[in-house]
Write a protein that holds these residues in place. Structure first.
Motif, PDB file in Angstrom:
ATOM      1  N   MET A 260       0.835  -1.203   0.000  1.00 23.67           N
ATOM      2  CA  MET A 260       0.000   0.000   0.000  1.00 23.67           C
ATOM      3  C   MET A 260       0.867   1.248   0.000  1.00 23.67           C
ATOM      4  SD  MET A 260      -3.079   1.254   0.001  1.00 23.67           S
ATOM      5  CE  MET A 260      -4.125  -0.108   0.490  1.00 23.67           C
ATOM      6  N   ALA A 261       1.927   1.258   0.805  1.00 26.09           N
ATOM      7  CA  ALA A 261       2.820   2.420   0.856  1.00 26.09           C
ATOM      8  C   ALA A 261       3.505   2.646  -0.483  1.00 26.09           C
ATOM      9  CB  ALA A 261       3.859   2.236   1.957  1.00 26.09           C
ATOM     10  N   ALA A 262       3.788   1.557  -1.213  1.00 26.38           N
ATOM     11  CA  ALA A 262       4.427   1.665  -2.532  1.00 26.38           C
ATOM     12  C   ALA A 262       3.425   1.897  -3.646  1.00 26.38           C
ATOM     13  CB  ALA A 262       5.238   0.403  -2.816  1.00 26.38           C
ATOM     14  N   GLU A 263       2.120   2.030  -3.288  1.00 27.04           N
ATOM     15  CA  GLU A 263       1.051   2.252  -4.270  1.00 27.04           C
ATOM     16  C   GLU A 263       0.961   1.111  -5.291  1.00 27.04           C
ATOM     17  OE1 GLU A 263       1.203   7.136  -4.085  1.00 27.04           O
ATOM     18  OE2 GLU A 263       1.553   6.115  -5.976  1.00 27.04           O
ATOM     19  N   MET A 264       1.329  -0.102  -4.856  1.00 27.25           N
ATOM     20  CA  MET A 264       1.216  -1.293  -5.700  1.00 27.25           C
ATOM     21  C   MET A 264      -0.139  -1.956  -5.414  1.00 27.25           C
ATOM     22  SD  MET A 264       5.168  -2.595  -5.148  1.00 27.25           S
ATOM     23  CE  MET A 264       4.990  -4.026  -6.190  1.00 27.25           C
ATOM     24  N   PHE A 265      -1.213  -1.228  -5.769  1.00 30.09           N
ATOM     25  CA  PHE A 265      -2.554  -1.649  -5.376  1.00 30.09           C
ATOM     26  C   PHE A 265      -2.985  -2.925  -6.089  1.00 30.09           C
ATOM     27  CE2 PHE A 265      -2.714   2.038  -3.012  1.00 30.09           C
ATOM     28  CZ  PHE A 265      -2.482   3.167  -3.779  1.00 30.09           C
ATOM     29  N   VAL A 266      -2.664  -3.028  -7.385  1.00 30.95           N
ATOM     30  CA  VAL A 266      -3.076  -4.211  -8.139  1.00 30.95           C
ATOM     31  C   VAL A 266      -2.392  -5.456  -7.577  1.00 30.95           C
ATOM     32  CG1 VAL A 266      -3.110  -5.279 -10.427  1.00 30.95           C
ATOM     33  CG2 VAL A 266      -3.522  -2.830 -10.190  1.00 30.95           C
ATOM     34  N   GLU A 267      -1.100  -5.349  -7.249  1.00 31.79           N
ATOM     35  CA  GLU A 267      -0.372  -6.477  -6.674  1.00 31.79           C
ATOM     36  C   GLU A 267      -0.966  -6.856  -5.312  1.00 31.79           C
ATOM     37  OE1 GLU A 267       1.743  -8.330  -7.965  1.00 31.79           O
ATOM     38  OE2 GLU A 267       2.651  -9.419  -6.300  1.00 31.79           O
ATOM     39  N   LEU A 268      -1.362  -5.841  -4.529  1.00 28.23           N
ATOM     40  CA  LEU A 268      -1.966  -6.113  -3.226  1.00 28.23           C
ATOM     41  C   LEU A 268      -3.257  -6.904  -3.401  1.00 28.23           C
ATOM     42  CD1 LEU A 268      -2.224  -3.557  -0.323  1.00 28.23           C
ATOM     43  CD2 LEU A 268      -4.069  -5.134  -0.787  1.00 28.23           C
ATOM     44  N   ILE A 269      -4.089  -6.479  -4.349  1.00 29.43           N
ATOM     45  CA  ILE A 269      -5.359  -7.176  -4.586  1.00 29.43           C
ATOM     46  C   ILE A 269      -5.094  -8.606  -5.053  1.00 29.43           C
ATOM     47  CG2 ILE A 269      -7.410  -7.187  -6.054  1.00 29.43           C
ATOM     48  CD1 ILE A 269      -7.226  -4.109  -6.044  1.00 29.43           C
ATOM     49  N   ARG A 270      -4.131  -8.763  -5.971  1.00 30.49           N
ATOM     50  CA  ARG A 270      -3.827 -10.091  -6.514  1.00 30.49           C
ATOM     51  C   ARG A 270      -3.316 -11.029  -5.418  1.00 30.49           C
ATOM     52  NH1 ARG A 270       0.330 -13.055  -8.395  1.00 30.49           N
ATOM     53  NH2 ARG A 270       1.866 -11.469  -7.818  1.00 30.49           N
ATOM     54  N   GLN A 271      -2.514 -10.501  -4.502  1.00 26.33           N
ATOM     55  CA  GLN A 271      -1.921 -11.335  -3.466  1.00 26.33           C
ATOM     56  C   GLN A 271      -2.931 -11.741  -2.387  1.00 26.33           C
ATOM     57  OE1 GLN A 271       1.156 -12.511  -2.733  1.00 26.33           O
ATOM     58  NE2 GLN A 271       2.463 -11.631  -4.312  1.00 26.33           N
ATOM     59  N   PHE A 272      -3.803 -10.779  -1.988  1.00 21.43           N
ATOM     60  CA  PHE A 272      -4.540 -10.990  -0.745  1.00 21.43           C
ATOM     61  C   PHE A 272      -6.039 -11.194  -0.912  1.00 21.43           C
ATOM     62  CE2 PHE A 272      -1.084 -10.522   2.057  1.00 21.43           C
ATOM     63  CZ  PHE A 272      -0.228  -9.587   1.489  1.00 21.43           C
ATOM     64  N   GLU A 273      -6.622 -10.833  -2.029  1.00 22.05           N
ATOM     65  CA  GLU A 273      -8.060 -11.053  -2.163  1.00 22.05           C
ATOM     66  C   GLU A 273      -8.418 -12.542  -2.108  1.00 22.05           C
ATOM     67  OE1 GLU A 273     -11.754  -9.078  -4.574  1.00 22.05           O
ATOM     68  OE2 GLU A 273      -9.935  -9.548  -5.716  1.00 22.05           O
ATOM     69  N   PRO A 274      -7.590 -13.444  -2.669  1.00 21.29           N
ATOM     70  CA  PRO A 274      -7.932 -14.871  -2.527  1.00 21.29           C
ATOM     71  C   PRO A 274      -7.979 -15.350  -1.078  1.00 21.29           C
ATOM     72  CG  PRO A 274      -6.347 -14.555  -4.303  1.00 21.29           C
ATOM     73  CD  PRO A 274      -6.455 -13.248  -3.600  1.00 21.29           C
ATOM     74  N   LEU A 275      -7.295 -14.631  -0.160  1.00 19.71           N
ATOM     75  CA  LEU A 275      -7.294 -15.041   1.241  1.00 19.71           C
ATOM     76  C   LEU A 275      -8.583 -14.659   1.956  1.00 19.71           C
ATOM     77  CD1 LEU A 275      -3.670 -14.003   2.248  1.00 19.71           C
ATOM     78  CD2 LEU A 275      -4.467 -16.215   1.423  1.00 19.71           C
ATOM     79  N   LEU A 276      -9.461 -13.874   1.292  1.00 18.06           N
ATOM     80  CA  LEU A 276     -10.675 -13.388   1.935  1.00 18.06           C
ATOM     81  C   LEU A 276     -11.853 -14.329   1.755  1.00 18.06           C
ATOM     82  CD1 LEU A 276     -10.479  -9.602   1.005  1.00 18.06           C
ATOM     83  CD2 LEU A 276      -9.701 -10.744   3.085  1.00 18.06           C
ATOM     84  N   GLY A 277     -11.658 -15.452   1.080  1.00 16.33           N
ATOM     85  CA  GLY A 277     -12.758 -16.389   0.888  1.00 16.33           C
ATOM     86  C   GLY A 277     -13.191 -17.020   2.195  1.00 16.33           C
ATOM     87  N   GLY A 278     -14.408 -17.540   2.213  1.00 14.29           N
ATOM     88  CA  GLY A 278     -14.915 -18.189   3.415  1.00 14.29           C
ATOM     89  C   GLY A 278     -15.696 -17.224   4.280  1.00 14.29           C
TER      90      GLY A 278
END
Length: 703
Positions: A164-182
């Motif tokens: 987030m600090a590096a403004e790498m928003f797309v990479e953040l979404i790609r890395q962590f959105e799959p962890l939000l399942g369930g």
């Protein structure tokens, strides 16, 4: 899940130096023990950014003499993270490396991983993003080696913060959105193996939601296929989970995030409800200064987007004062930006410009601080590498000295290896410094472009405001004569209606006819005067539309142009009892727009008749002087009338400025004259005046 394979940095960052791997797994007894409950509670306070409570708890535990060295180092690492919430100081990198050396000497994988997490935050704050990502990856590997699932999950959240600090928003979404399942569950159900605890899950939801909300902002650029509105359901999940958890700071933070996005997407009613809920929570438990500033900022945004710009402007000023008094510099930048935009909407360009200037100064100060922190971080990194190389060198020298007793050739080979290793370290440091300098130059260039874009937009807003002011002035001036004409017309219509009724009733008298005639004559005079006044205003307004053309450029005698112009005012000057003095006027030839010069002189003469001599009991004299200059010529038009007060002199060339507004003065004459001189004739028009000593207008034209 191991984070290391997913931590691929962009090519421009992959050469950034990072700490060497530390502490093998299982080398310290503390690595086999789970974190004590009080340390887990401290981590939750840090996670919720409850800085004051976390520091109080941390210092209480540090004061206990029975604390083991490994726990002391882990608490010191967390203290460094809390300090970073207020910004990165130049000493932070040195402190992080000192902790890392202590952790390496202790030999604990858990302690080294904790310190690496703090090191990653320091490197992220100094824009060493690749180094920060690799530090998190090393910490994750150490946590995995000792089976610490909870700390690995905290490391994932730390990686999200770095991205987030590096403004790498797309990479953040790609890395962590799959962890939000369930399903999202609260604290009332035990956490299963490998499942993320509710507080950590809520924090991750907020991070992913923030990435969606910021992925397509103006500064970060456009991310294809990502809409900021995708953050709304994520924020709703976080809010629902926060309600189950019951932590007041988390409930407030979730409402702030959702309310802000609702405001920007136009869902103002729901945003207002969320902010009211925050006020209710604040009544139960006082908010921190940061949260109070966030609340006021969101309330100001809501008022602004609801059409109450003036009310919002006052709120944005309060936010600015709160940020300046509390040192909330990261929020101050956003407050200044919104203050400037809101002031522009209100037409308060002076305040908007002041806010923009303050924003530029803040950006400059932040950039200088980043440069200082980056330089200090790189220096600490190089020093750490040098110390590590020296330690390794000393060890190798000791071995070589022992071997030298038996074999001289072994000592020579060891010395050669040492020299090569030192050269490699120096080359790596030089390459890192070069890369860092290049990245800094790119950042400075990007910020410069952003500032230039902001200035261009500000200039466009100023042009639009000037046009609005001009049109409003004309409308205001036309309103009086046209209103008088309309009133006179209504009066005439009423008279005609009465006359018609008398005629139909066969009770018409001679005096009725005479009264109708007088009424019509008086009203027609008013209509005629009003329409004549409106015509003059429209003619002056039309004259403001100057065009740069060269079709009427010709050789002319400025003195002759002045004589011809005065002839048109002979009757008016005689009627006003004004004596004209042309003794100082000599032939002055130049090439230019004769019609424009004549119009300028006419406006100055008309201004003298209207303002200088009205009610003046002294001498009435109008003088014209002219002389040639090396670079052109100079014309002076002076009167002996009232003069102009000092407080009015700065505004005489402003459109619609007049001390006789509604008495024949439109406020456009001197403005038109000044524009003609500057834009059509390429010269300048100046004023020299004092009350009771007349006024002198000086026209300087290039040859």
């Amino acid at each position: 899940m191991t984070l290391r394979p997913a931590l691929s940095a962009p090519p421009s960052l992959q050469s950034s130096p990072v700490p060497e791997p530390v502490a093998p797994a299982g080398s310290h007894p503390a690595d086999a023990q789970a974190d004590p409950p009080w340390l887990q509670a401290l981590d939750e306070l840090i996670l919720e950014e409850r800085q004051d409570e976390a520091l109080d708890s941390l210092h209480q535990w540090l004061a206990r003499p029975e604390l083991t060295p490994d726990l002391v180092l882990r608490l010191q690492a967390r203290e460094l993270r809390l300090q970073l919430l207020n910004g990165c100081s130049p000493a932070a990198a040195e402190q992080a490396y000192a902790l890392l050396e202590s952790a390496q000497s202790l030999g604990s994988a858990r302690v080294s991983a904790d310190v690496l997490c703090s090191m990653a935050l320091v490197q992220s704050a100094t824009r060493l993003t690749a180094a920060a990502m690799q530090a998190v990856g090393q910490a994750d590997a150490l946590y995995e080696s000792i089976g610490d699932t909870r700390s690995r999950q905290l490391a994932r959240l730390l990686l999200a913060r770095v991205l987030m600090a590096a403004e790498m928003f797309v990479e953040l979404i790609r890395q962590f959105e799959p962890l939000l399942g369930g399903p999202d569950v609260g604290d009332d159900r035990p956490v299963q193996d490998g499942e993320m605890p509710p507080r950590l899950r809520c924090a991750l939801l907020l991070s992913v939601g923030a990435a969606y909300a910021n992925a397509n902002t103006e500064l970060s650029g456009s991310a294809e296929g990502i809409d900021s509105r995708q953050a709304i359901p994520i924020y709703r999940r976080a809010l629902a989970l926060a309600e189950l958890i019951g932590s007041p700071p988390t409930r407030v933070r979730c409402r702030f995030s959702l309310a802000n996005l609702m405001i920007w997407t136009g869902q103002l009613d729901e945003a207002a409800q969320l902010l009211r809920e925050v006020e209710q929570l604040a009544a139960q438990q006082p908010l921190s200064l940061l949260n109070r500033a966030h609340l006021r900022q969101n309330q100001a945004l809501l008022a602004w987007k609801s059409g109450r710009a003036r009310e919002a402007l006052l709120m944005f000023r309060e936010v600015r004062a709160m940020c300046e008094q509390g040192g909330l510099l990261f929020l101050l930048g956003r407050a200044l930006l919104r203050l400037a935009e809101c002031a522009e909407d209100c037409g308060d360009l002076a305040q908007a410009l002041e806010a923009r200037q303050a924003q530029v100064q803040l950006l400059g100060a932040n950039l200088r601080a980043q440069q200082q922190n980056f330089g200090q971080g790189m220096l600490s990194l190089v020093q750490h590498a040098r110390v590590a190389a020296q330690n390794e060198l000393l060890q190798r020298q000791g071995n070589s000295l022992e071997q030298a007793l038996a074999q001289r050739n072994g000592e020579l080979n060891e010395t050669l290896s040492r020299l090569r290793a030192e050269m490699s370290v120096r080359r790596a440091a030089e390459a890192a410094l070069t890369e860092a300098h290049a990245q800094l130059e790119l950042k400075v260039a990007q910020r410069t472009r952003e500032l230039e874009l902001a200035m261009r937009r500000l200039m466009e807003h100023e042009k639009q405001a000037a046009l609005s002011y001009l049109v409003a002035g004309v409308a205001h001036e036309l309103n009086t004569p046209l209103g008088n004409a309309l009133l006179a017309t209504s009066s005439a219509q009423a008279g005609l209606q009465e006359f018609g009724q008398a005629f139909e009733a066969n009770r018409l008298r001679r005096q009725d006819v005479q009264g109708l005639r007088q009424n019509l004559q008086a009203n027609l005079d008013i209509v005629s005067h009003g329409l004549e006044r409106a015509t003059v205003l429209l003619r002056n307004f039309k004259a403001l539309a100057l065009q740069d053309s060269s079709d009427d450029i010709e050789w002319m005698d400025a003195a002759q142009v002045a004589h011809n112009t005065l002839q048109a005012f002979t009757g008016a000057l005689r009627e006003a009892g004004v004596t004209v003095d042309l003794s100082g006027l000599q032939p002055l030839r130049l090439r230019g727009h004769a019609a424009a010069l004549s119009q300028v002189l006419a406006q100055l003469i008309e201004n003298a008749l209207l303002h200088a001599f009205q009610g003046w009991s002294g001498e009435r004299r109008l003088s014209l002087h002219g002389r040639a200059l090396p670079e052109g010529l100079e014309l002076r038009v002076a009167d002996s009338g009232h003069g102009i007060a000092r407080e009015h002199q700065a505004h005489v060339f402003d459109p619609f400025f007049s001390t006789r507004m509604g008495q024949g003065g439109s406020g456009l004459g001197l403005y038109l004259a000044q524009r003609l001189v500057v834009q059509r004739l390429g010269g300048e028009l100046a004023l020299n005046s004092a009350l009771g000593r007349g006024a002198e207008f000086i026209i300087r034209l290039p040859s």
